[in-house]
Design an enzyme around this catalytic site. Structure first.
Site, PDB file in Angstrom:
ATOM      1  N   CYS A  23       0.796  -1.237   0.000  1.00 39.79           N
ATOM      2  CA  CYS A  23       0.000   0.000   0.000  1.00 39.79           C
ATOM      3  C   CYS A  23       0.824   1.280   0.000  1.00 39.79           C
ATOM      4  O   CYS A  23       0.266   2.369   0.031  1.00 39.79           O
ATOM      5  CB  CYS A  23      -0.974  -0.028   1.168  1.00 39.79           C
ATOM      6  SG  CYS A  23      -1.970  -1.525   1.117  1.00 39.79           S
ATOM      7  N   HIS A  50      -3.234   8.094   5.919  1.00 44.62           N
ATOM      8  CA  HIS A  50      -3.439   6.743   5.405  1.00 44.62           C
ATOM      9  C   HIS A  50      -4.855   6.295   5.790  1.00 44.62           C
ATOM     10  O   HIS A  50      -5.589   5.808   4.946  1.00 44.62           O
ATOM     11  CB  HIS A  50      -2.363   5.818   5.960  1.00 44.62           C
ATOM     12  CG  HIS A  50      -2.320   4.487   5.293  1.00 44.62           C
ATOM     13  ND1 HIS A  50      -2.186   4.357   3.927  1.00 44.62           N
ATOM     14  CD2 HIS A  50      -2.415   3.219   5.783  1.00 44.62           C
ATOM     15  CE1 HIS A  50      -2.192   3.064   3.609  1.00 44.62           C
ATOM     16  NE2 HIS A  50      -2.331   2.355   4.713  1.00 44.62           N
ATOM     17  N   HIS A  79     -10.075   1.749   0.272  1.00 43.23           N
ATOM     18  CA  HIS A  79      -8.617   1.632   0.297  1.00 43.23           C
ATOM     19  C   HIS A  79      -8.176   1.025  -1.033  1.00 43.23           C
ATOM     20  O   HIS A  79      -8.423  -0.144  -1.300  1.00 43.23           O
ATOM     21  CB  HIS A  79      -8.181   0.763   1.474  1.00 43.23           C
ATOM     22  CG  HIS A  79      -6.687   0.720   1.663  1.00 43.23           C
ATOM     23  ND1 HIS A  79      -5.813   1.429   0.856  1.00 43.23           N
ATOM     24  CD2 HIS A  79      -5.918   0.061   2.574  1.00 43.23           C
ATOM     25  CE1 HIS A  79      -4.577   1.194   1.260  1.00 43.23           C
ATOM     26  NE2 HIS A  79      -4.612   0.380   2.301  1.00 43.23           N
TER      27      HIS A  79
END
Lengths: 274, 394
Positions: free
Chosen positions: B161, B287, B321
């Site tokens: 990620c 994040h 996400h």
């Protein structure tokens, strides 16, 4: 020349089942030892605790083994080095497991296999095992994965004036995936490089990215003495560089890094011995 | 570091194709999440699915590269004049002087998953999927080099990620050393079984739409996205890439360092590289996955390092996400904040976790943004922070 990178190799790690270490690989290359017939299953990297050593995927085991050896030889503390990991295919056996499980029983997917399936698994285990907070990256560029990793390691080394660890690896393909992404076996290689051309190094490298024709290929053939052990492993495109480090002569090696660009590397070994 | 001009950028997410759609969604507070209609085996959760993907006109010349991920990459390239901007840069500098640095976590593994679900009796891939170019983790980079006609160094960063945040750092180094004059950075990840059932196995998928930084958050919602930026050494621009910081947690493969040590190191490195104090930052895109642990650690780090007048938010309530694409999508959110003077809120959060300081707001607000920061954290404890500025600060 603008864009020319100059680094010194101060540590080398190498592992494949028939040549499980840099020393034996050098001996086979020079013809002082025959290619061993026996194969080791996989390395046991000292960085991992005994239980982890058994559980770690082959990709992680071979990457950590060569990374530790290269740092030992260079006499550097592993936790101080930024690291660049590069692999053509990553962990093909885990991909095979994931795809087969998803096709049958997706809700039974193993959480451990899942977090080990990321391309940066070896990079992650390395930073955890060494306690390193340094940056670490995981690259792939298909057939150009070795050249892409070497370029990025040299760029980091020069741009930020720091020693850098480069780790490359591939493992054998498994299951139906092997029919479209062939990979014949396991190979790990690692280099610790330092900025500039310094005394006492294994070799000096001078590199540049040059424009080539669209058909520009590599001149970096697999050294003949190593071919029985390394043929069919995609990341073995690194073979010519590692052979150059162990040789007594200078070499000029070329690998594609883009559709019309190549990485040109002058390898000047300083002593020719491991 | 010497700032780089960001001369073009775009993103395509569940919140819309292109910057205009995303900005409108950010200002209106409209989430792109929907109940999971992607997997054939039912999975309780919400996803950020790009609906425009179903109507992509796929050029026959790209038949070899056909897969969901490359279709999303192609759709994304058509937005905001990005393809034209790359062509112009390629003409200006020469195709070999433009690098292509792409980030993805799963590339086109969805195509490999499909092949395994339709294997021929002898274990061979079905004929239509015997295309090695979509079964490599470099699938995206290889396709984009062809689609954009670029000849410079081409590489995929795959650090889960943080992938498409790290592409900015890698491209900056290539430009700094004169290896290239410009770089296309990209991040594309698409929904696939590996991540949906993978995060399910870790018990991280929320049954409800993800609620980053909410006291009652219950996990993540996955999404898919394509994001791009064009970085140039010398150009006029209204946004500049001014700093990056990378670090490792050295803690655990799939959970963050409990004190956010890696995040702090990356933040400090990015600010130092940019020559900016924390007080210079006007907006931070977090994040903020809405996992219990990530948001707890991230909230503590940000609350302690930044003053009360910075606005901070997670935009995963809009997009989900997007994994390997998250870094660049959230860089685009920062670039839009600089352009429009709008600081997005924390969509889908109802009651903020008490760990969140005054920097968190539920709703967005118009305010000048001169410096914006985004942070991305990946499996393996891989962290990357990026800084953008409206001014060429150094």
């Amino acid at each position: 020349m603008k864009g020319t990178l100059q680094v010194s190799v101060s540590g080398v790690g190498f592992w494949c089942p028939r040549m499980p270490g840099w020393q034996v690989a050098c001996e086979v290359l020079r013809g002082t030892s025959p290619m061993p017939v026996a194969e080791q299953a996989r390395p046991s990297p000292v960085l991992l605790a005994p239980t982890e050593r058994r559980r770690a995927p082959d990709t992680v085991a071979v990457a950590l083994e060569v990374a530790s050896r290269a740092c030992e030889m260079a006499g550097v503390s592993p936790q101080d080095l930024p690291s660049v990991f590069s692999s053509t295919h990553g962990d093909l056996p885990i991909n095979d497991y994931m795809c087969a499980t998803l096709a049958s029983t997706p809700k039974l997917l193993s959480p451990t296999k899942f977090h080990n399936s990321v391309h940066n698994a070896a990079s992650g285990y390395w930073t955890i095992g060494t306690g390193s907070h340094q940056p670490s990256t995981a690259l792939t560029a298909w057939a150009d994965s070795f050249a892409a990793g070497l370029l990025e390691a040299m760029v980091q080394c020069q741009a930020d004036n720091t020693p850098v660890l480069l780790v490359i690896y591939d493992v054998a393909a498994k299951g139906p995936l092997a029919t479209v992404t062939p990979s014949a076996g396991m190979l790990g290689g690692a280099l610790v490089i330092r900025p500039g051309h310094v005394a006492g190094a294994v070799a000096h490298l001078s590199c540049a990215v040059q424009e080539t024709t669209i058909s520009g290929g590599s001149n970096a053939a697999l050294p003949e003495p190593w071919a029985p052990a390394l043929a069919g492993i995609p990341i073995a495109s690194a073979g010519a560089l590692f052979a150059g480090l162990a040789s007594a002569e200078s070499h000029r090696l070329v690998w594609p890094v883009g559709r019309t660009t190549s990485l040109v590397v002058e390898v000047n070994p300083l002593n020719g011995v491991a | 570091m010497k700032p780089l001009a960001v001369t073009a950028f775009t993103s395509t997410t569940a919140a819309g194709a292109g910057n205009t759609a995303l900005q409108a969604a950010l200002e209106a507070g409209v989430s792109g999440l929907r109940y999971n209609d992607f997997t054939t085996t039912p999975l309780d959760g919400h996803i950020g699915r790009v609906t425009e993907l179903d109507s992509v006109a796929w050029p026959e010349a790209f038949a070899e590269y056909d897969c969901r991920n490359n279709r999303l990459a192609w759709l994304g390239l058509q937005q905001d004049g990005f393809l034209e901007a790359v062509n112009a840069a390629s003409t200006r500098y020469g195709a070999a002087r433009v690098a292509l640095v792409v980030g993805t976590s799963t590339a086109s593994i969805g195509a490999t998953e499909e092949a395994y679900s339709r294997l021929e009796p002898e274990g061979l891939f079905p004929l239509d999927l015997r295309r090695p170019a979509v079964h490599t983790p470099h699938s995206l980079g290889h396709f984009l080099a062809v689609a954009l006609g670029l000849g410079g160094p081409c590489v995929t960063v795959a650090t889960a990620c943080s992938s498409s945040a790290k592409v900015f750092a890698q491209a900056e180094r290539l430009i700094r050393l004169g290896i290239v004059d410009a770089a296309v950075v990209a991040g594309v990840d698409t929904l696939c079984g590996s991540v949906l059932f993978g995060f399910n196995s870790l018990e991280l998928i929320s049954p409800e739409p993800c609620r980053p930084f909410d006291t009652a958050r219950s996990g993540i919602s996955l999404g898919e996205a394509a994001g791009y930026a064009l970085l140039e050494r010398e150009a006029s621009a209204d946004a500049w890439f001014v700093g990056h910081g990378e670090s490792s947690d050295a803690h655990h493969m799939s959970s963050p360092h409990p004190e956010g040590l890696g995040a702090r190191i990356a933040l400090e490195a990015a600010l130092e590289r940019a020559g900016l104090p924390p007080a210079a930052v006007d907006y931070i895109n977090l994040h903020g996955t809405a996992s219990v642990k990530n948001d707890e650690v991230e909230a503590a780090v940000i609350s302690s390092m930044f003053l009360a007048d910075v606005a901070v938010s997670s935009t995963k309530g809009w997009t989900g996400h997007t994994l390997g694409a998250a870094g660049i999508v959230e860089a685009v959110v920062c670039l839009l904040a600089l352009r429009h003077g709008f600081r997005p809120g924390n969509l889908l959060a109802r009651e903020l976790d008490p760990l969140c300081g005054p920097q968190w707001k539920l709703t967005g607000e118009a305010a000048p943004v001169r410096v914006a920061l985004t942070e991305s954290f990946g499996f393996g404890g891989n962290n990357c922070v990026l800084l953008f500025s409206a001014e060429r600060t150094q």
